[in-house]
Each structure stands twice: as C-alpha cells, then as structure tokens.
Design an enzyme around this catalytic site. Structure first.
Site, PDB file in Angstrom:
ATOM      1  N   SER A 184       0.832  -1.193   0.000  1.00  0.00           N
ATOM      2  CA  SER A 184       0.000   0.000   0.000  1.00  0.00           C
ATOM      3  C   SER A 184       0.876   1.255   0.000  1.00  0.00           C
ATOM      4  O   SER A 184       1.604   1.488  -0.957  1.00  0.00           O
ATOM      5  CB  SER A 184      -0.948  -0.041   1.204  1.00  0.00           C
ATOM      6  OG  SER A 184      -1.968   0.921   1.080  1.00  0.00           O
ATOM      7  N   ASP A 242      -9.026  -4.450  -6.172  1.00  0.00           N
ATOM      8  CA  ASP A 242      -8.668  -3.615  -5.019  1.00  0.00           C
ATOM      9  C   ASP A 242      -9.780  -2.601  -4.745  1.00  0.00           C
ATOM     10  O   ASP A 242     -10.170  -1.843  -5.619  1.00  0.00           O
ATOM     11  CB  ASP A 242      -7.350  -2.882  -5.302  1.00  0.00           C
ATOM     12  CG  ASP A 242      -6.733  -2.256  -4.060  1.00  0.00           C
ATOM     13  OD1 ASP A 242      -7.482  -1.865  -3.153  1.00  0.00           O
ATOM     14  OD2 ASP A 242      -5.492  -2.166  -4.001  1.00  0.00           O
ATOM     15  N   HIS A 296      -7.528  -5.326  -1.593  1.00  0.00           N
ATOM     16  CA  HIS A 296      -6.311  -4.616  -1.175  1.00  0.00           C
ATOM     17  C   HIS A 296      -5.374  -5.537  -0.387  1.00  0.00           C
ATOM     18  O   HIS A 296      -4.165  -5.485  -0.541  1.00  0.00           O
ATOM     19  CB  HIS A 296      -6.696  -3.400  -0.339  1.00  0.00           C
ATOM     20  CG  HIS A 296      -5.557  -2.470  -0.089  1.00  0.00           C
ATOM     21  ND1 HIS A 296      -4.863  -1.857  -1.109  1.00  0.00           N
ATOM     22  CD2 HIS A 296      -4.972  -2.038   1.067  1.00  0.00           C
ATOM     23  CE1 HIS A 296      -3.910  -1.088  -0.599  1.00  0.00           C
ATOM     24  NE2 HIS A 296      -3.957  -1.187   0.716  1.00  0.00           N
TER      25      HIS A 296
END
Length: 807
Positions: free
Chosen positions: A670, A743, A777
C-alpha cells in the site's frame, strides 16, 4: 534470402514477442521452507466471558480458497455483496466453535454444530449465558444459538437473513429473543447489467457546490445499480424467540442500524433513504433515525441526515446537526450526541468546536447541554451521575484532550486532565478501565474517587505495559503494576477484578506463542487461560534484535533485525528491508521506539520474515518517519526524508558487518509500495524492490491521500514530485509489482499499477506486474498468498541474492 537469415529473423521476432506478451502461468507455491511457515493451522480466537470462567474458541482457516473468492459478487455503494447468500462476499468465516472451561482448562466440543460450517457474527446474549451467531449456507444465512452451560447449538431460523449491511440481529435485553433482519417477500429480481438495455445516458451535475471527496471504490454508477442496491439492502424486522417462533416486528425498509437502550425498553433504528449518490459510499446516503419502544411502537423521529456529498475542506470537517447519536451506558434510556459549533468548518476560528447534549426518555423534553470541547468531540466514557470522561481530537496538531466532568452539573467547568500529542506514545497515560453494569454496558470502574488505567508502557526504556490508579480529586497517579519487559512482552487486555487485583494479560516472547493468563498483582500468582503451541517451530530460534540508529539530521530511528537461520559469523548476506512511512508533526514523537524486541516472531502472509529461511538478513518495520514541524507539512520534503531513512537503515546494518550493501531489496504494501517505487526512482541504494497494492500517480487522488490534506490544485508541485509515475524515466532498478485485480481501497485502484507498469515498460525498465484475480487490497485466497510468496522469492533470488555487479 538465405534460410539461416530467415530463421534468425523469426527467432528475433519470437524473442521480441516473448518480452512483450503476458506469461501464461498457473498458481505456484514457494519453496518448502517458506511453505511450511505460510501454510499452517493457527490457534483459535479466544472470546472470554465477563466472569472469566468460560470462553468460546473460534477456529478458522488461515486463508479462503480461490473458489470461495470466486463466488458471485456485486459491488454497490461501497459494499461487496454475495447476492445469492446475502452476506458480504469478503466475509471471513470461522469453521468450528468450542467452549473452554477456564477452571479445568478443558476444551468442550459443541453438539449439533455442522462440520466445516461458515460461521460469523458471534454475539453474547446480555447475560452471557448464550451466544448467537450466523451460519452461511449455499443459499443464505441462518441464525443459530449456542447455550454455554449445555454445550449445544441449534438453528432457530431459515437461511433467509439479510446480512448485506453487517450483523443481521440484535439481542433483546430480556435474553429471550432477538430482533432479526429478514429478506422481504416483496424483494424484486436483480437487474443483470450485461443483459439490461439502456434507456438513456448517466448524467451527473454540479451547480457551483464544492464536493471534494476522496477516490472511493465500488460506488453506484447508474439506475440499475440503484435498483440492485436497494433490493439487496431492504429487510423486514422480525422478533425471533429462542424456540424459533417468529413474529414480524416492522415492515420493509433499508435498516442500517439497530441500537437498544441499556434497559431494553427503547430502540434506535436507522434506515437508509433516497436520493443515492454516485460520489460517496452508502454510509453517506441520507438516513432517518427513529425511536421505537420494545413492542415496536413509534415514539419519536429523532434525526434526519441529508446526503453528505459536500463538506468543508479538511480532515476535521463535519456535517451540521446531531451526530454520534447513542445511549448513555450508565442510564436506562438517555440519549447523547454532539453538534458542531464551527459550522463543521475547520477553517473557522472558535473557542469550542463541539457541544454535547443529552435527552432523557420519553424524549419529549428539551435537550440539555453537558459539555463543550475545544477540539472535535470523539467520545465519552460514562461513569456515574457525577463522573464521566470525554475525549476530543484535532488532526492538524495531533492534539487530544481528556475531560473529567460532571454530567449532572453542566454549569461546572470540566477539568482537562490530559492534554497531549496523540502520536507521543511516551506520555500516553493509557485507557481508563471499564466494567459491565446491570444493563450489560461498559461504564467506568470507580472505587471511591479512584479510576484505573491500563497502558502500553512505551518509553525510552522499552515497552512495559502497566496498570495505574488515578485519583479524580487529587489528580495523582499511583502505579499498581508494571511488566518488567526483560525477556517477555506482557500485554494487558482487561482489569478483570480491581478489588482482587486480577488482570487478564497475554504473554509472549520471540519464540513462545502468545497465551492468555490471569495475573494477580497482589499475590503474584499467574494462572494460564490458554496453552497454545508455537506453530512456527522452524524459526523459533531465529536471532532477533531491535536496533537503533540515527538519520543524517540526528533523528533516532529503529527497526527489527533478523539474521538468516544459516548465519555464519563474518559472512555477508543479502538483505530484505520492509517499511511503511508515517507522518509526524514533530521530531520528538517521530523518533520514539514503539515495539518490543520480545514480541512473538509471527510470519503472516505479508511479512518478509519468511526470507530468514532463504539466507537473507531481514530488516522489518524499519522506521520511516516523515516530519513537518510548524507550518511545514511532512510531505513538503517527502522524497528527501524517504531516502535519508533508507540510507540510515542500510548504513546501520552494514556497519554491523551483516550485509553486502550491493544486495539489498526494499519492499512494502500500500503506502509502503508507494515508498518502494519512490526509493527505487530517487536513489541507487537498492538492488531490487517489491511493491504490493500501491498508488503511483497522485493526480489520480486529487483531493488528498494518506495524511495529505491539501488538494492537487493547492499543492501541484508536491503531488508531482511525490508521484513515481511522473518520474518513470528515472527508474533503473528491477521492481516486482503485485496488485489485487479487485482492489477496493480508497486511492489504490488496480489501474494505478496497470498504468505505472505501462509507463515503466514503455521506458525500458525491468518490471513485472502480477495481478491477482478476485483479490482486494489485502490478499485472502490460499492460492494467491502462496503465489505471492513464490513471486517474491523468485524476484529476490534473481535480482538480489544472485545479482550480477557490473563494475
């Protein structure tokens, strides 16, 4: 043309095509030494009752399967829904429940519970003699009841519950029934987007208003989405008795929240209303909150919230009107809420930002003000008629305040007992201890004038959790107990009995799996609650060390260092460094060490620790503070500080003689992936990088990202300089990019990796993009996780361990 020349040309074409085409590859598994750590059964989750004599043990598989992840999914209004079963398509299920008798330490199997069930939404009854939960079948969601004393479970509904907005039931206070969301019989068929014939375009308009929203995912896009969202969220409310008998309690609506008063006589029910939005998720759609009595009689419409698309600029912006509406936990049926005093605009200068009000049943009187807060109100711990604690927070300064006040005498001035930087862990006084009252709600634990605190105990001497006594009259604190922190990390979870001095703690060390204990701080006795074994035996003796070092500007940093399992003194090894940047407003808090060297070595799927088994030094959780003091914002010097953090870490480990600094990899997930791309772009410190689920072009998140509050048009240079996409021509270091193909995280849309890969490929960089089907994610399917570990291992072996150094 000669045949040999033709063959040469064809081979050349094939080579070119091979370098440009996608690779057809099935799911792979990492080497055995990694696989035996990644693919293990973990101990269960422990759900302890308040008395501390029984616990429910909830077992689950560490991963989903790719088959589960491939079940039907609709993405609507910020939700991901399985329209067949009517529960979140990303739900993490337990597969088995058991009861743990704490006194005998005996695990009791539960009778009549299906094997390998898909269990979720576990919820104690008010008296904790039972636990309700749901089981998801192939067709829907059922409601089940577990009786603790009997050790039996039984189904009390069909598989027609509506769990699309979360837990689909709440207990009545009498312990005899539950209020349950059921799929309505009038539910209409869903529209298949692929088969639907459009009747016109989708048009969005704006007439001068400012709606600066972040880049949310899975939003509604058209009228078909609106129809499907509504049909999936609509429910009827039924009261279910424990014997399975049921009676309709309320007609069809989009029920979002059900909240019983402490005495159970009233219920706050919030419903979603039209119009919907294509800019924000469902929790910012219009809503109505109504008070009913326990028989379903309408008492009062208490709150109507409009569509929230437009807010003032800033992280501390708020809407006008009642918010944070809830029940006082120390009263039978008293409402409380907050309202803004600055119009919700952080730019407005006022003495007080928020005001807190209460309203007693039967809710026909006037609201009464009990408190005003200097920062934005963030919560209350209720105690007695005369004692309560309130909290506020202001992001821009990181300031948080704790107010001690008398809710019965609002004219008396509240005392600010703590006023501190929320990021300053060294001065954190801890959390106040609460206990269950006669309503089963948590209120402050008070003994005469004394309150109690449990804290993490983070200081420059290490991490040593503590229990304190705080006198509300003298404002003096007395230390009751503190962990020594020498060989173990003992975390405090609850003060089970203040008078007897019994704490619920969890003790772990580098190689001992975390287990729960009852610690008597008066007698020193330690009673085990669980006795879980370490499932990661192959790395239990790995050498682990918390190291400290200084950045070029003198800021002290830290990281956790692991040496390879096959470490030989004097030999230099490749290194994997893993990090995640964090923003601070002052250097004092940025340099604090917040982790214990005695924490258990836990190789979860996203961890780099696996590579100690493959001959790598691992530097995990390396501190990457980004500091902006005074009027300077952290991101004003983001790149410079990023590189300085990385160089300081490598220099420190190199100085210890452990690594070949020409063979260092950096990685992150991330915002850590964003960090990785920037480090490879703006430095020559690394042999390779691994970037998972990142964002690389900040112009695609124009109204802020991470802790950046300014929009693109206010700080275009910052957005440009921080975007590795804008500097793709500088990338010369091999980078492995991994991203979930679905995501749903704000700002890290899969397109970020796809566009960045195309840019790097077009400019001749060495880069590999792995898109994981169905993954979000974070990655949840076993097949995906094992393949990610294989990809990372292949990349590290090729470009780091066996890197060819060209002089």
């Amino acid at each position: 043309m000669k045949k040999s020349n033709l063959i040469t040309i064809l081979l050349g074409i094939l080579i070119v095509l091979n370098t440009q085409a996608q690779i057809d590859l099935s799911y792979q598994k990492p080497p055995q030494e990694i696989l035996e750590l990644a693919d293990v059964d973990l101990p269960p989750v422990v759900i302890l009752n308040n008395k501390g004599d029984f616990a429910v043990l909830a077992y689950r598989n560490q991963y989903k399967s790719i088959e589960e992840l491939s079940e039907t999914e609709l993405r609507l209004g910020g939700l991901r829904i399985n329209p067949v079963t009517n529960i979140s398509s990303r739900e993490r299920y337990y597969t088995k429940l058991a009861i743990l008798d704490i006194n005998s330490n005996k695990e009791i199997n539960i009778k009549d519970l299906p094997a390998n069930a898909r269990i979720s939404n576990l919820s104690w009854s008010p008296d904790q003699s039972m636990m309700a939960f749901t089981i998801t079948t192939l067709k829907g969601v059922e409601l089940w009841i577990l009786e603790i004393n009997k050790g039996t479970a039984r189904k009390i509904s069909n598989d027609n519950l509506n769990a699309n907005l979360g837990k689909p039931f709440e207990w009545f206070q009498d312990n005899k029934g539950l209020l349950v969301k059921i799929l309505p019989l009038t539910k209409k068929s869903l529209i298949n987007e692929q088969d639907a014939i459009p009747t016109g375009p989708t048009i969005s308009i704006n007439e001068g208003q400012k709606a600066q929203n972040r880049t949310h995912q899975d939003l509604l896009k058209n009228k078909n989405d609106e129809h499907n969202f509504e049909q999936l969220v609509l429910s009827e409310l039924y009261r279910f008795e424990l014997n399975g008998q049921s009676k309709r309690w309320k007609n069809t609506a989009m029920y979002q929240r059900i909240n019983f008063s402490p005495d159970g006589n009233y219920i706050l029910i919030t419903t979603i209303e039209r119009p919907y939005s294509y800019l924000v998720p469902y929790y910012r759609f219009p809503s109505t909150t109504v008070i009913y009595d326990k028989e379903g009689k309408l008492i009062k419409k208490i709150l109507e919230v409009p569509l929230i698309e437009e807010l003032p600029k800033g992280f501390m912006a708020e809407r006008k009107g009642m918010r944070d509406l809830g029940w006082r936990s120390d009263k039978p049926s008293t409402l409380y809420w907050a309202e803004v005093l600055d119009g919700g605009d952080p730019e407005v200068s006022v003495e007080f930002r928020d005001e807190v009000f209460i309203l007693d049943a039967p809710f026909t009187g006037e609201k009464r003000s009990i408190l005003k807060t200097i920062n934005r109100f963030s919560g209350i711990d209720w105690g007695t008629d005369n004692i309560a604690l309130a909290y506020d927070y202001w992001w821009n300064t990181r300031n948080t305040k704790t107010y001690l006040f008398n809710p019965s005498k609002p004219e008396s001035k509240p005392e600010i007992i703590f006023d501190r930087n929320e990021q300053d862990r060294y001065t954190d006084p801890g959390q106040f201890v609460t206990k269950r009252n006669q309503y089963g709600r948590n209120i402050l634990e008070i003994d005469n004038d004394n309150l109690f605190l449990l804290g993490d105990g983070i200081s420059d001497e290490g991490v040593k959790p503590f229990a304190d006594k705080y006198n509300s009259k003298t404002k003096l604190t007395e230390r009751l107990w503190q962990a020594d922190g020498k060989e173990t990390y003992e975390q405090i979870f609850d003060f089970k009995d203040v008078k007897k001095g019994i704490l619920l703690t969890r003790i772990e060390s580098k190689n001992k799996y975390p287990n729960y204990y009852f610690r008597n701080i008066l007698s020193g006795d330690l009673k085990p609650v669980t006795q879980f074994e370490n499932p990661f035996l192959s790395i239990q003796n790995v050498k682990k060390e918390l190291i400290k070092y200084n950045r070029e500007d003198g800021l002290e940093l830290s990281a956790t260092l692991y040496l390879p399992l096959n470490y030989e003194q004097g030999k230099k090894y490749p290194m994997v460094m893993w990090a995640y940047p964090q923003e601070f407003k002052d250097k004092n808090t940025a340099g604090q060490v917040t982790t214990s060297p005695h924490e258990f070595t836990y190789p979860y799927y996203g961890s780099p620790i696996f590579w100690v088994t493959r001959g790598y030094v691992v530097l995990d959780d390396a501190a990457f503070p980004i500091v902006g003091e005074g009027k300077e914002e952290p991101n004003d010097s983001f790149i410079k500080q990023l590189v300085e953090n990385a160089k300081a870490a490598i220099d420190a480990v190199d100085k210890m003689g452990y690594i070949d600094r020409n063979k260092v990899a950096v990685g992150g997930h991330s915002y850590g992936a964003f960090m990785t791309a920037n480090l490879l772009t703006h430095s020559n410190l690394f042999a390779a990088g691994i970037a998972r689920s990142g964002a690389y072009n900040r112009t695609l998140t124009p109204f802020g990202f991470q802790s950046e509050e300014r929009n693109y048009w206010e700080a275009p240079t910052i957005y440009y300089e921080m975007s590795p996409f804008m500097h793709a021509e500088k990338m010369k270091t091999p980078m492995l990019m991994i991203h979930g193909a679905a995501d749903n995280n704000d700002g890290t849309h899969t397109m970020q990796s796809e566009r960045y890969f195309n840019a790097l490929k077009g400019l001749g960089a060495t880069v590999r993009l792995v898109l994981l089907p169905k993954e979000s994610h974070g990655y949840s399917a076993r097949e995906s996780v094992l393949h990610v570990l294989w990809e990372q291992d292949q990349w590290l072996e090729k470009y780091v361990k066996n890197r060819e150094i060209i002089e």
